[in-house]
Design a protein around this motif. Sequence first.
Motif, PDB file in Angstrom:
ATOM      1  N   MET A   1       0.815  -1.206   0.000  1.00 37.83           N
ATOM      2  CA  MET A   1       0.000   0.000   0.000  1.00 37.83           C
ATOM      3  C   MET A   1       0.849   1.257   0.000  1.00 37.83           C
ATOM      4  N   LYS A   2       1.988   1.246   0.719  1.00 33.89           N
ATOM      5  CA  LYS A   2       2.864   2.412   0.713  1.00 33.89           C
ATOM      6  C   LYS A   2       3.395   2.666  -0.693  1.00 33.89           C
ATOM      7  N   PHE A   3       3.716   1.582  -1.403  1.00 34.16           N
ATOM      8  CA  PHE A   3       4.206   1.714  -2.781  1.00 34.16           C
ATOM      9  C   PHE A   3       3.154   2.405  -3.642  1.00 34.16           C
ATOM     10  N   MET A   4       1.891   1.950  -3.559  1.00 34.30           N
ATOM     11  CA  MET A   4       0.824   2.516  -4.366  1.00 34.30           C
ATOM     12  C   MET A   4       0.566   3.973  -3.999  1.00 34.30           C
ATOM     13  N   ALA A   5       0.524   4.264  -2.702  1.00 28.70           N
ATOM     14  CA  ALA A   5       0.239   5.624  -2.271  1.00 28.70           C
ATOM     15  C   ALA A   5       1.320   6.590  -2.718  1.00 28.70           C
ATOM     16  N   ALA A   6       2.573   6.170  -2.589  1.00 29.87           N
ATOM     17  CA  ALA A   6       3.677   7.045  -2.978  1.00 29.87           C
ATOM     18  C   ALA A   6       3.627   7.364  -4.463  1.00 29.87           C
ATOM     19  N   LEU A   7       3.282   6.349  -5.250  1.00 29.48           N
ATOM     20  CA  LEU A   7       3.223   6.580  -6.690  1.00 29.48           C
ATOM     21  C   LEU A   7       2.065   7.491  -7.055  1.00 29.48           C
ATOM     22  N   LEU A   8       0.937   7.312  -6.381  1.00 28.20           N
ATOM     23  CA  LEU A   8      -0.246   8.095  -6.727  1.00 28.20           C
ATOM     24  C   LEU A   8      -0.129   9.555  -6.333  1.00 28.20           C
ATOM     25  N   LEU A   9       0.636   9.861  -5.306  1.00 29.29           N
ATOM     26  CA  LEU A   9       0.681  11.221  -4.792  1.00 29.29           C
ATOM     27  C   LEU A   9       1.131  12.237  -5.814  1.00 29.29           C
ATOM     28  N   ALA A  10       1.921  11.827  -6.794  1.00 28.42           N
ATOM     29  CA  ALA A  10       2.418  12.787  -7.775  1.00 28.42           C
ATOM     30  C   ALA A  10       1.863  12.533  -9.168  1.00 28.42           C
ATOM     31  N   CYS A  11       0.725  11.832  -9.286  1.00 23.55           N
ATOM     32  CA  CYS A  11       0.220  11.482 -10.610  1.00 23.55           C
ATOM     33  C   CYS A  11      -0.226  12.694 -11.386  1.00 23.55           C
ATOM     34  N   ALA A  12      -0.400  13.831 -10.723  1.00 27.81           N
ATOM     35  CA  ALA A  12      -0.852  15.032 -11.430  1.00 27.81           C
ATOM     36  C   ALA A  12       0.253  15.663 -12.255  1.00 27.81           C
ATOM     37  N   PHE A  13       1.478  15.278 -12.043  1.00 31.46           N
ATOM     38  CA  PHE A  13       2.570  16.019 -12.637  1.00 31.46           C
ATOM     39  C   PHE A  13       3.178  15.356 -13.869  1.00 31.46           C
ATOM     40  N   GLY A  14       2.556  14.310 -14.364  1.00 28.95           N
ATOM     41  CA  GLY A  14       3.017  13.665 -15.576  1.00 28.95           C
ATOM     42  C   GLY A  14       2.026  13.882 -16.687  1.00 28.95           C
ATOM     43  N   LEU A 160     -13.004  10.629 -19.350  1.00 27.29           N
ATOM     44  CA  LEU A 160     -13.006   9.397 -18.573  1.00 27.29           C
ATOM     45  C   LEU A 160     -11.622   9.104 -18.010  1.00 27.29           C
ATOM     46  N   ALA A 161     -10.578   9.298 -18.822  1.00 30.17           N
ATOM     47  CA  ALA A 161      -9.212   9.010 -18.378  1.00 30.17           C
ATOM     48  C   ALA A 161      -8.814   9.877 -17.191  1.00 30.17           C
ATOM     49  N   VAL A 162      -9.102  11.165 -17.267  1.00 30.32           N
ATOM     50  CA  VAL A 162      -8.697  12.040 -16.154  1.00 30.32           C
ATOM     51  C   VAL A 162      -9.634  11.889 -14.964  1.00 30.32           C
ATOM     52  N   TYR A 163     -10.887  11.475 -15.213  1.00 27.95           N
ATOM     53  CA  TYR A 163     -11.802  11.183 -14.100  1.00 27.95           C
ATOM     54  C   TYR A 163     -11.254  10.032 -13.263  1.00 27.95           C
ATOM     55  N   GLU A 164     -10.811   8.968 -13.933  1.00 25.89           N
ATOM     56  CA  GLU A 164     -10.254   7.821 -13.218  1.00 25.89           C
ATOM     57  C   GLU A 164      -8.982   8.201 -12.480  1.00 25.89           C
ATOM     58  N   GLU A 165      -8.140   8.980 -13.130  1.00 23.21           N
ATOM     59  CA  GLU A 165      -6.893   9.405 -12.489  1.00 23.21           C
ATOM     60  C   GLU A 165      -7.169  10.305 -11.291  1.00 23.21           C
ATOM     61  N   ALA A 166      -8.094  11.254 -11.468  1.00 21.02           N
ATOM     62  CA  ALA A 166      -8.411  12.193 -10.391  1.00 21.02           C
ATOM     63  C   ALA A 166      -9.004  11.482  -9.185  1.00 21.02           C
ATOM     64  N   ALA A 167      -9.845  10.467  -9.415  1.00 21.47           N
ATOM     65  CA  ALA A 167     -10.447   9.725  -8.310  1.00 21.47           C
ATOM     66  C   ALA A 167      -9.384   8.993  -7.505  1.00 21.47           C
ATOM     67  N   ALA A 168      -8.437   8.363  -8.200  1.00 20.07           N
ATOM     68  CA  ALA A 168      -7.356   7.659  -7.514  1.00 20.07           C
ATOM     69  C   ALA A 168      -6.456   8.631  -6.771  1.00 20.07           C
ATOM     70  N   PHE A 169      -6.194   9.783  -7.376  1.00 19.67           N
ATOM     71  CA  PHE A 169      -5.356  10.800  -6.752  1.00 19.67           C
ATOM     72  C   PHE A 169      -5.988  11.300  -5.460  1.00 19.67           C
ATOM     73  N   ALA A 170      -7.298  11.555  -5.486  1.00 20.53           N
ATOM     74  CA  ALA A 170      -7.991  12.051  -4.298  1.00 20.53           C
ATOM     75  C   ALA A 170      -7.932  11.039  -3.161  1.00 20.53           C
ATOM     76  N   GLU A 171      -8.027   9.756  -3.493  1.00 21.34           N
ATOM     77  CA  GLU A 171      -8.015   8.707  -2.477  1.00 21.34           C
ATOM     78  C   GLU A 171      -6.731   8.678  -1.663  1.00 21.34           C
ATOM     79  N   THR A 172      -5.627   9.006  -2.281  1.00 21.07           N
ATOM     80  CA  THR A 172      -4.327   8.853  -1.623  1.00 21.07           C
ATOM     81  C   THR A 172      -3.659  10.182  -1.294  1.00 21.07           C
ATOM     82  N   SER A 173      -4.386  11.272  -1.451  1.00 18.97           N
ATOM     83  CA  SER A 173      -3.782  12.582  -1.168  1.00 18.97           C
ATOM     84  C   SER A 173      -4.641  13.407  -0.220  1.00 18.97           C
ATOM     85  N   GLY A 174      -5.439  12.732   0.581  1.00 14.47           N
ATOM     86  CA  GLY A 174      -6.273  13.447   1.533  1.00 14.47           C
ATOM     87  C   GLY A 174      -7.381  14.250   0.887  1.00 14.47           C
TER      88      GLY A 174
END
Length: 271
Positions: A1-14, A160-174
């Motif tokens: 879970m730490k691996f997944m959370a760390a990766l997701l925290l910066a998904c907005a910057f790619g 749809l692509a950014v909706y899925e990304e944004a939902a995952a980002f919100a889950e792991t970034s408070g």
Amino acid sequence: MKFMAALLLACAFGACVPYTGPLPAEVRGPGITDAPFLALDAGASQIESLHFQVRAYGGDKAQRISEVAEKAYARIMLDTNLYSFRPAGLYQIVVYADAEEYRTKTRQPSWSAGATLGNAICSYEGPGLVGTLIHEMSHLIYHEYMGRDREEERWVNEGLAVYEEAAAFAETSGGRDLFGPVRGAVAQSPMPFERLARFAPATEREYSVSAWYAQAESVVRHMIERGGRLGFSQFLAALKSGKSFDEAMAAGFPGNWRNMEELERDWRKSL
């Protein structure tokens, strides 16, 4: 879970782009289109799961990436209600060691975090990996299900692509919003839907600060969360069958919106 959370925290910057350059040394593997993917160096590991063939440096990393990919796939299936859809083969994921190897082997621009080749996703290890996988996976599933890539549907595809990304980002970034900096601009001056469908961003670079991507995400979110996931799948099925946007809207959301004009009016009220 730490691996997944760390990766997701910066998904907005790619950012992700389809691969268009010449291919270096490559191998071929089983997949939907038997598309070429770029070879990793000797010693890379390969893991196959229900929907994916993952290649990365290290068995543990390949396994974790495979688990992340399957979780993302399940999320997309839930949100689109496309459970009856069955891919023709394994989606391929190729993960390079770092940005330097990725850009050297794919010849992508310095800002690119991922590229798609046929039914394969190429990216690299780093904090933006999971966001890239979710975003590009949405595109692959959309393209295979629809059987085409039509310019006038780009807002649905990207939304749809950014909706899925944004939902995952919100889950792991408070609860942070992937498009926080531009939500206000969209609410104050939304783009007419006619222009939304015709507008084509020149690049996906820094798409997290793009009002067009933010609006496309907002509209798709409204359709899924207000209109319902079953309705969204019926909307996509109607588009796939050749119906117009108005006809597809009426087929998918008869109790909510009879055409795009009604969707636009209701969406604007929700801002």
